[in-house]
Design a protein around this motif. Sequence first.
Motif, PDB file in Angstrom:
ATOM      1  N   ARG A 239       1.033  -1.169  -0.061  1.00  0.00           N
ATOM      2  CA  ARG A 239      -0.036   0.196  -0.080  1.00  0.00           C
ATOM      3  C   ARG A 239       0.925   1.296   0.057  1.00  0.00           C
ATOM      4  NH1 ARG A 239      -5.316   0.288   3.932  1.00  0.00           N
ATOM      5  NH2 ARG A 239      -5.580  -1.346   2.366  1.00  0.00           N
ATOM      6  N   ALA A 240       1.860   1.343   0.893  1.00  0.00           N
ATOM      7  CA  ALA A 240       2.682   2.285   0.849  1.00  0.00           C
ATOM      8  C   ALA A 240       3.571   2.529  -0.631  1.00  0.00           C
ATOM      9  CB  ALA A 240       3.799   2.133   1.814  1.00  0.00           C
ATOM     10  N   VAL A 241       3.689   1.472  -1.095  1.00  0.00           N
ATOM     11  CA  VAL A 241       4.242   1.660  -2.529  1.00  0.00           C
ATOM     12  C   VAL A 241       3.436   2.242  -3.376  1.00  0.00           C
ATOM     13  CG1 VAL A 241       5.104   0.332  -4.462  1.00  0.00           C
ATOM     14  CG2 VAL A 241       6.034  -0.378  -2.354  1.00  0.00           C
ATOM     15  N   GLY A 242       2.137   1.851  -3.434  1.00  0.00           N
ATOM     16  CA  GLY A 242       0.994   2.398  -4.366  1.00  0.00           C
ATOM     17  C   GLY A 242       1.003   4.011  -4.140  1.00  0.00           C
ATOM     18  N   THR A 243       1.073   4.346  -2.737  1.00  0.00           N
ATOM     19  CA  THR A 243       1.217   5.845  -2.524  1.00  0.00           C
ATOM     20  C   THR A 243       2.119   6.319  -3.058  1.00  0.00           C
ATOM     21  OG1 THR A 243      -0.223   5.120  -0.441  1.00  0.00           O
ATOM     22  CG2 THR A 243       0.936   7.569  -0.818  1.00  0.00           C
ATOM     23  N   ALA A 244       3.404   6.030  -2.929  1.00  0.00           N
ATOM     24  CA  ALA A 244       4.530   6.670  -3.404  1.00  0.00           C
ATOM     25  C   ALA A 244       4.728   6.652  -5.051  1.00  0.00           C
ATOM     26  CB  ALA A 244       5.896   5.696  -2.990  1.00  0.00           C
ATOM     27  N   VAL A 245       4.131   5.510  -5.563  1.00  0.00           N
ATOM     28  CA  VAL A 245       3.892   5.414  -7.141  1.00  0.00           C
ATOM     29  C   VAL A 245       2.853   6.594  -7.512  1.00  0.00           C
ATOM     30  CG1 VAL A 245       2.793   4.328  -8.952  1.00  0.00           C
ATOM     31  CG2 VAL A 245       4.262   3.237  -7.440  1.00  0.00           C
ATOM     32  N   GLY A 246       1.878   6.700  -6.843  1.00  0.00           N
ATOM     33  CA  GLY A 246       0.905   7.765  -7.080  1.00  0.00           C
ATOM     34  C   GLY A 246       1.131   9.307  -6.864  1.00  0.00           C
ATOM     35  N   ARG A 247       2.386   9.475  -5.939  1.00  0.00           N
ATOM     36  CA  ARG A 247       3.068  10.902  -5.695  1.00  0.00           C
ATOM     37  C   ARG A 247       4.402  11.120  -6.542  1.00  0.00           C
ATOM     38  NH1 ARG A 247       0.805  14.798  -3.859  1.00  0.00           N
ATOM     39  NH2 ARG A 247       2.543  15.599  -3.080  1.00  0.00           N
ATOM     40  N   ASN A 248       4.591  10.150  -7.652  1.00  0.00           N
ATOM     41  CA  ASN A 248       5.396  10.480  -8.666  1.00  0.00           C
ATOM     42  C   ASN A 248       5.177  12.019  -9.260  1.00  0.00           C
ATOM     43  OD1 ASN A 248       7.314  10.505 -10.601  1.00  0.00           O
ATOM     44  ND2 ASN A 248       6.010   9.127 -11.894  1.00  0.00           N
ATOM     45  N   PRO A 249       6.119  12.843  -9.148  1.00  0.00           N
ATOM     46  CA  PRO A 249       5.718  13.896  -9.683  1.00  0.00           C
ATOM     47  C   PRO A 249       6.395  14.254 -11.188  1.00  0.00           C
ATOM     48  CG  PRO A 249       7.995  14.173  -8.597  1.00  0.00           C
ATOM     49  CD  PRO A 249       7.387  12.879  -8.275  1.00  0.00           C
ATOM     50  N   VAL A 250       6.958  13.241 -11.631  1.00  0.00           N
ATOM     51  CA  VAL A 250       7.369  13.427 -12.859  1.00  0.00           C
ATOM     52  C   VAL A 250       6.841  12.190 -13.668  1.00  0.00           C
ATOM     53  CG1 VAL A 250       9.548  13.420 -14.161  1.00  0.00           C
ATOM     54  CG2 VAL A 250       9.761  14.064 -11.933  1.00  0.00           C
ATOM     55  N   SER A 251       5.758  12.353 -14.260  1.00  0.00           N
ATOM     56  CA  SER A 251       4.964  11.250 -15.299  1.00  0.00           C
ATOM     57  C   SER A 251       5.814  10.999 -16.589  1.00  0.00           C
ATOM     58  CB  SER A 251       3.498  11.892 -15.455  1.00  0.00           C
ATOM     59  OG  SER A 251       3.772  13.015 -16.387  1.00  0.00           O
ATOM     60  N   TRP A 252       5.571  10.078 -17.076  1.00  0.00           N
ATOM     61  CA  TRP A 252       6.205   9.462 -18.334  1.00  0.00           C
ATOM     62  C   TRP A 252       7.764   9.024 -18.101  1.00  0.00           C
ATOM     63  CZ3 TRP A 252       5.230   7.348 -22.452  1.00  0.00           C
ATOM     64  CH2 TRP A 252       5.947   7.178 -23.574  1.00  0.00           C
ATOM     65  N   LEU A 253       8.445   9.938 -17.665  1.00  0.00           N
ATOM     66  CA  LEU A 253      10.084   9.734 -17.364  1.00  0.00           C
ATOM     67  C   LEU A 253      10.299   8.753 -16.399  1.00  0.00           C
ATOM     68  CD1 LEU A 253      11.397  13.416 -18.085  1.00  0.00           C
ATOM     69  CD2 LEU A 253      10.956  11.422 -19.635  1.00  0.00           C
ATOM     70  N   ILE A 254       9.384   8.975 -15.132  1.00  0.00           N
ATOM     71  CA  ILE A 254       9.439   7.972 -14.130  1.00  0.00           C
ATOM     72  C   ILE A 254       8.186   7.180 -14.440  1.00  0.00           C
ATOM     73  CG2 ILE A 254       9.525   7.766 -11.537  1.00  0.00           C
ATOM     74  CD1 ILE A 254      10.822  10.230 -11.209  1.00  0.00           C
ATOM     75  N   PRO A 255       8.282   6.156 -14.978  1.00  0.00           N
ATOM     76  CA  PRO A 255       7.148   5.353 -15.424  1.00  0.00           C
ATOM     77  C   PRO A 255       6.221   4.705 -14.905  1.00  0.00           C
ATOM     78  CG  PRO A 255       8.946   3.824 -15.894  1.00  0.00           C
ATOM     79  CD  PRO A 255       9.581   5.299 -15.217  1.00  0.00           C
ATOM     80  N   CYS A 256       5.443   5.504 -13.892  1.00  0.00           N
ATOM     81  CA  CYS A 256       4.342   4.827 -12.827  1.00  0.00           C
ATOM     82  C   CYS A 256       3.297   4.343 -13.648  1.00  0.00           C
ATOM     83  CB  CYS A 256       3.965   5.868 -11.912  1.00  0.00           C
ATOM     84  SG  CYS A 256       3.406   7.594 -12.631  1.00  0.00           S
ATOM     85  N   HIS A 257       3.015   4.620 -14.834  1.00  0.00           N
ATOM     86  CA  HIS A 257       2.114   4.036 -15.624  1.00  0.00           C
ATOM     87  C   HIS A 257       2.426   2.419 -16.006  1.00  0.00           C
ATOM     88  CE1 HIS A 257       5.033   5.499 -18.597  1.00  0.00           C
ATOM     89  NE2 HIS A 257       4.786   4.771 -19.468  1.00  0.00           N
ATOM     90  N   ARG A 258       3.578   2.314 -15.661  1.00  0.00           N
ATOM     91  CA  ARG A 258       3.928   0.664 -16.016  1.00  0.00           C
ATOM     92  C   ARG A 258       3.667  -0.284 -14.813  1.00  0.00           C
ATOM     93  NH1 ARG A 258       9.742   2.178 -18.652  1.00  0.00           N
ATOM     94  NH2 ARG A 258       8.776   3.535 -20.615  1.00  0.00           N
ATOM     95  N   ALA A 259       3.124   0.449 -13.633  1.00  0.00           N
ATOM     96  CA  ALA A 259       2.775  -0.302 -12.499  1.00  0.00           C
ATOM     97  C   ALA A 259       1.266  -0.770 -12.428  1.00  0.00           C
ATOM     98  CB  ALA A 259       3.286   0.465 -11.146  1.00  0.00           C
TER      99      ALA A 259
END
Length: 290
Positions: A239-259
């Motif tokens: 759950r904490a990982v999911g929160t950190a993924v959601g707080r990624n401020p650099v979309s596309w370059l830090i690819p949180c869309h791949r999670a």
Amino acid sequence: MTQISPIPEMPDQEGYHYGVMRRAIDLLDRAEDPMQLDDIAGEMGMSAAHFQRLFSRWVGVSPKRYQQYLMLGQAKQMLAQNTTTLQAAHSLGLSGTGRLHDLFLRWEAMSPGEFARKGADLTIYWGWFESPFGPALVMGTEKGICGLALASEMGEEAAMQDLLSRWPQAQFVEDPMMLRPWVLTAFGAQDGKLDKAPLYLIGAPFQIKVWEALLSIPSGQVTTYSDIAETIGHPKAVRAVGTAVGRNPVSWLIPCHRALRKSGALGGYHWGLPVKRAMLAFEAARAEAS
């Protein structure tokens, strides 16, 4: 009216085609049912044959094939067949300073003490740019890009407030020309001047570890929140990982869309699920074409 800089900088005809492809991707993503080639081309003001050639050149596959990648079931198939082993990626040095798959990136992170000061004594430059996924708000320090928000779903005002609120003590200066070379490189439209787009990660230590793991996921592949938790040494902190993924401020370059969720469902996406779906489809199509 917000001033948006075109990306990439090209002759007029190429710049026009880039805008057409952005509108076509948005149209296909929002369609409730698969669209016929003639209908898509008509919406773009082109003949079917010309649009098909143009779309295939830019995206790498036909419009019909691209629409198949937009189906939700494709995410589950990607997860079953193409999920990356993050531990292996780390061992191969795919995070940090090396070449990161289809992007050239180098990154460094703000120290915990600097992060705690919420951007005090930090100057952050910002500007609006076009991207394949709609208007992009890019922010950066002298060290690199620290924020990239996509506004097609939430709107430009909300995207601006979102990033401003992350570093409330910083000084913000509008200067798109300062950021432009990095943005050109980041979106794969290199102008011959840079070979790397620098990132400056501003986050808590746990967040930085999660974002580093995201940087190890190759384009066209996906992973799960639980795999990320395992990789960073906190297997119970899904759950904490999911929160950190959601707080990624650099979309596309830090690819949180791949999670994705373990079930293969897309899960949430801070900048809007249609954007996440379009990103995954775009990368899967490019991976197939290459």
